[in-house]
Motif scaffolding. Structure first.
Motif, short mmCIF file in Angstrom:
data_model
loop_
_atom_site.label_atom_id
_atom_site.label_comp_id
_atom_site.label_asym_id
_atom_site.label_seq_id
_atom_site.Cartn_x
_atom_site.Cartn_y
_atom_site.Cartn_z
N LEU A 1 -3.70 3.06 3.91
CA LEU A 1 -3.40 2.87 2.59
C LEU A 1 -2.46 1.46 2.34
N GLU A 2 -2.25 0.96 3.59
CA GLU A 2 -1.41 -0.15 3.90
C GLU A 2 -2.13 -1.06 4.18
N ILE A 3 -3.34 -0.76 4.63
CA ILE A 3 -4.15 -1.75 4.32
C ILE A 3 -4.89 -2.30 3.65
N GLU A 4 -4.93 -1.38 2.23
CA GLU A 4 -5.30 -0.84 1.03
C GLU A 4 -4.49 -2.01 0.07
N ARG A 5 -2.61 -1.35 0.21
CA ARG A 5 -1.85 -2.51 0.11
C ARG A 5 -1.91 -3.95 0.27
N LYS A 6 -2.39 -3.87 1.23
CA LYS A 6 -2.40 -5.87 1.44
C LYS A 6 -3.65 -6.08 1.34
N SER A 7 -4.57 -5.66 1.56
CA SER A 7 -6.44 -6.28 0.17
C SER A 7 -6.12 -6.45 -1.09
#
Length: 336
Positions: free
Chosen positions: A322-328
């Motif tokens: 989810l953090e990767i998704e947010r950064k993306s």
């Protein structure tokens, strides 16, 4: 041997295979299946010679354990009902859509002392299992993964990060014994509303780095990863279930006649430092991963032991995903 009464909730593409394998396992008695698409449920049940249940409630009264193989958007609702009925559960990944949902499921399973396993199936990949058998003390300094798949509509209710990349996130977190320091990520939407291609770079507090790429619009499938650390390089092909190992050892050890030669392909002396690179290709038994996963789940149910991938491990993978998704998403906004 007393068989464990099991059921399958959701018999789409993957749930069908859960049901089929359960029907073949000596440890299990497949009582029946349930799907909101009753026509599909009845077809699978008829093919396997079991009952198609008309609703979830009636299935849960007849079983001790279930596989929950429903769309991600329904994971929390359906699994909560299963666990609240004190039924052991194998839930397909990801554990939930949000961390709070995941924690609620973990708390409910703990409250009733249930077996709650999450289907991060690559943990049961023969290559990954063989890595454990090598007796290697893993301390990765750099990990690189590529997971590519052809586009299908199945799974597009979530971004490629939660659909595919989360498999590699889970593996990496199981190998790197350090907290995360920083996450950088980019993603691109090509054919769906969510990211279809994504790349993430995770930096750990111990200095380790993981570079992860996932795509679901590739013409050819690929599931490869490479691990680098001091005196060791590992290359795993999770699709072909193969592995290459390069180890730097003292020359005297490399020339030891007692050293097993069965997996050794070649040796490269590095005379300046008095060491030898040994190249190995371990023999890997090609076993079906889903069968291994379901058998492991049933063993946990029978012996009340902790699953290889519990809700806690699955929640950690979800948090990172989810953090990767947010950064993306942040990166995508910069491009607008």
């Amino acid at each position: 041997m007393e068989k464990i009464k099991v059921g399958v909730i959701g018999v789409g593409h993957l749930g069908l295979h859960h049901a089929r394998i359960y029907s073949q396992l000596l440890e299990a008695e497949l009582v029946g299946v349930y799907d909101i698409d009753q026509e599909k449920s009845q077809k699978v049940a008829s093919d396997l010679g079991v009952k198609s249940f008309e609703n979830l409630e009636s299935l849960l009264t007849a079983v001790k354990a279930v596989s929950c193989v429903v769309p991600t958007s329904a994971h929390h609702q359906v699994t909560y009902e299963v666990l609240d009925r004190k039924i052991d559960c194998l839930l397909e990944k990801p554990i939930a859509q949000t961390v709070s949902q995941a924690q609620e499921l973990i708390g409910l399973a703990d409250k009733y002392k249930l077996i709650f396993q999450v289907g991060h199936i690559e943990r049961f990949n023969p290559s990954v299992l063989t890595l454990k058998d090598l007796g290697v003390d893993l301390d990765p300094k750099f990990i690189e993964t590529h997971r590519l798949a052809a586009f299908t509509e199945r799974g597009t209710d979530v971004a490629v990060i939660l659909d595919l990349m989360i498999h590699d996130i889970d593996l990496i977190l199981s190998w790197v014994k350090s907290e995360i320091e920083e996450i950088q990520a980019v993603g691109i939407s090509v054919v769906s509303e969510a990211d279809d291609i994504a790349n993430a770079r995770i930096t750990f507090k111990n200095g380790g780095v993981a570079n992860i790429t996932a795509s679901r619009i590739s013409p050819r499938p690929m599931r490869k990863l490479r691990i680098f650390q001091k005196d060791l390089y590992l290359s795993l092909d999770l699709l072909d279930k193969s592995m290459e190992v390069y180890k730097l050892v003292p020359t005297a050890m490399g020339n030891n006649p007692l050293l097993s030669e069965k997996n050794i392909v070649g040796k490269i002396p590095v005379e300046k430092i008095g060491k030898t690179v040994i190249y190995e290709r371990p023999k890997i038994e090609n076993q079906d991963m889903l069968t291994l996963e379901l058998k492991s789940f049933l063993d946990c149910v029978k012996n009340r032991t902790k699953p290889l991938v519990s809700g806690v491990e699955a929640k950690k993978a979800l948090e990172v995903a989810l953090e990767i998704e947010r950064k993306s998403q942040e990166h995508r906004k910069k491009l607008l």
